[in-house]
Design an enzyme around this catalytic site. Structure first.
Site, PDB file in Angstrom:
ATOM      1  N   CYS A  97      -2.790   0.487   9.773  1.00 44.42           N
ATOM      2  CA  CYS A  97      -4.087  -0.888   9.255  1.00 44.42           C
ATOM      3  C   CYS A  97      -4.622  -0.984  10.440  1.00 44.42           C
ATOM      4  O   CYS A  97      -5.604  -1.387  10.115  1.00 44.42           O
ATOM      5  CB  CYS A  97      -3.172  -1.413   8.437  1.00 44.42           C
ATOM      6  SG  CYS A  97      -1.854  -2.507   9.313  1.00 44.42           S
ATOM      7  N   HIS A 141       0.605  -1.122  -0.144  1.00 41.23           N
ATOM      8  CA  HIS A 141       0.061   0.388  -0.168  1.00 41.23           C
ATOM      9  C   HIS A 141       0.717   1.027   0.304  1.00 41.23           C
ATOM     10  O   HIS A 141       1.883   1.120   0.786  1.00 41.23           O
ATOM     11  CB  HIS A 141      -0.753   0.216   1.119  1.00 41.23           C
ATOM     12  CG  HIS A 141      -1.941  -0.960   1.450  1.00 41.23           C
ATOM     13  ND1 HIS A 141      -2.303  -1.618   2.352  1.00 41.23           N
ATOM     14  CD2 HIS A 141      -2.763  -1.044   0.490  1.00 41.23           C
ATOM     15  CE1 HIS A 141      -3.284  -2.487   2.541  1.00 41.23           C
ATOM     16  NE2 HIS A 141      -4.087  -2.060   1.442  1.00 41.23           N
TER      17      HIS A 141
HETATM   18  C1  CIR Z   1      -3.899  -7.832   3.633  1.00 36.32           C
HETATM   19  O1  CIR Z   1      -2.913  -8.078   3.074  1.00 36.32           O
HETATM   20  O2  CIR Z   1      -4.900  -7.221   3.013  1.00 36.32           O
HETATM   21  C2  CIR Z   1      -3.652  -7.476   4.770  1.00 36.32           C
HETATM   22  N1  CIR Z   1      -2.348  -9.414   5.276  1.00 36.32           N
HETATM   23  C3  CIR Z   1      -2.786  -7.050   5.608  1.00 36.32           C
HETATM   24  C4  CIR Z   1      -3.211  -6.063   4.905  1.00 36.32           C
HETATM   25  C5  CIR Z   1      -2.468  -4.869   5.949  1.00 36.32           C
HETATM   26  N2  CIR Z   1      -3.301  -3.188   5.890  1.00 36.32           N
HETATM   27  C6  CIR Z   1      -2.058  -2.202   5.696  1.00 36.32           C
HETATM   28  O3  CIR Z   1      -1.282  -2.137   5.941  1.00 36.32           O
HETATM   29  N3  CIR Z   1      -3.371  -0.977   5.266  1.00 36.32           N
END
Ligand code: CIR
Length: 255
Positions: A248, A161
């Site tokens: 997140c 991201h």
């Molecule tokens: C994903 O791949 O969607 C989750 N395992 C990790 C999401 C992390 N989100 C973020 O950094 N905003």
């Protein structure tokens, strides 16, 4: 003014999380929960009121609540996550934010993850990434332009991201790993580069008088402290195995 931090508990199914850039390694759910508790305590110590939503055993990634909604002063945008496995996470988060803001939604074919949206004052940086497509960026721009935000699109390469590569440590200072956003227009901001040994060190959670940062990045922490920024470190090593970081795990909502 109260700063509400919306969080979501660690799912018992987190071992089945989405992974893009990391190999799957065992995640200890109890340790992940303890680290998440400590993260919430850190938010409370900074003056936030934490509201935690329940986990769901069918939603391995639901602890990463940031990806599901982006809250501005005027509106909240409910995302359409780029990973189809995560789209079922939206209803309880949408219900919670709809009590506080008028809601807009990203519609197909648009995809947008909250991890790709960084608001700094009246500037909104939006990453085009493996999760957020041009249609998603366009819909966000249409929602924000009438409100007077300067929306800047950034191409994200090599990480999940935008906020893996860049976050704000204050209203004027950005923490950046340029390797993942080589074409970004960051004019008007001071830049703190991550330490070269800490590729994932750019993710900080900006609160009123400090940032929360992962304990795994002490050399980037030093760089922030040299700029006079207070840094509170938390150990999120188990959630990092699921490609999670500090921003997140919460949605911050001035209330
Ligand atoms: C994903 O791949 O969607 C989750 N395992 C990790 C999401 C992390 N989100 C973020 O950094 N905003």
């Amino acid at each position: 003014m109260t700063l509400l931090a919306l969080t979501r508990d660690v799912s018992p199914a987190i071992a089945r999380c989405e992974l893009t850039h990391l190999e799957r390694t065992p995640i200890d759910v109890d340790v992940a929960r303890a680290q998440h508790d400590a993260y919430e305590q850190c938010l409370e110590a900074a003056g936030c009121v934490v509201q935690r939503l329940e986990a769901d055993a069918d939603m391995p990634d639901s602890v990463f609540i940031e990806d599901i909604a982006v809250v501005f002063d005027e509106i909240a945008v409910i995302t359409r996550p780029g990973a189809a496995s995560r789209r079922a996470e939206t209803p309880p988060v949408a219900d919670a934010v709809a009590r506080m803001r008028p809601v807009r939604r990203i519609e197909p074919p648009g995809t947008l993850d909250g991890g790709d949206v960084l608001r700094v004052g009246r500037t909104v940086f939006v990453g085009r990434s493996g999760r957020t497509n041009s249609a998603g960026v366009g819909q966000l721009r249409c929602a924000l332009r009438p409100l007077g935000y300067d929306v800047r699109e950034i191409e994200v390469r090599g990480c999940l991201h935008l906020k893996s590569a860049m976050t704000a440590a204050s209203d004027t200072v950005l923490v950046v790993n340029r390797a993942w956003i080589p074409t970004a227009d960051l004019t008007g901001f001071e830049i703190v580069e991550v330490h070269p040994d800490e590729h994932y060190g750019a993710n900080v959670l900006h609160l009123a008088d400090r940032v929360i940062h992962a304990a795994a990045f002490p050399r980037t922490r030093e760089r922030l402290e040299q700029r006079g920024i207070r840094v509170d470190s938390v150990d999120l090593s188990e959630l990092a195995k699921a490609e999670g970081a500090v921003t997140c795990c919460s949605i911050l909502i001035p209330a």
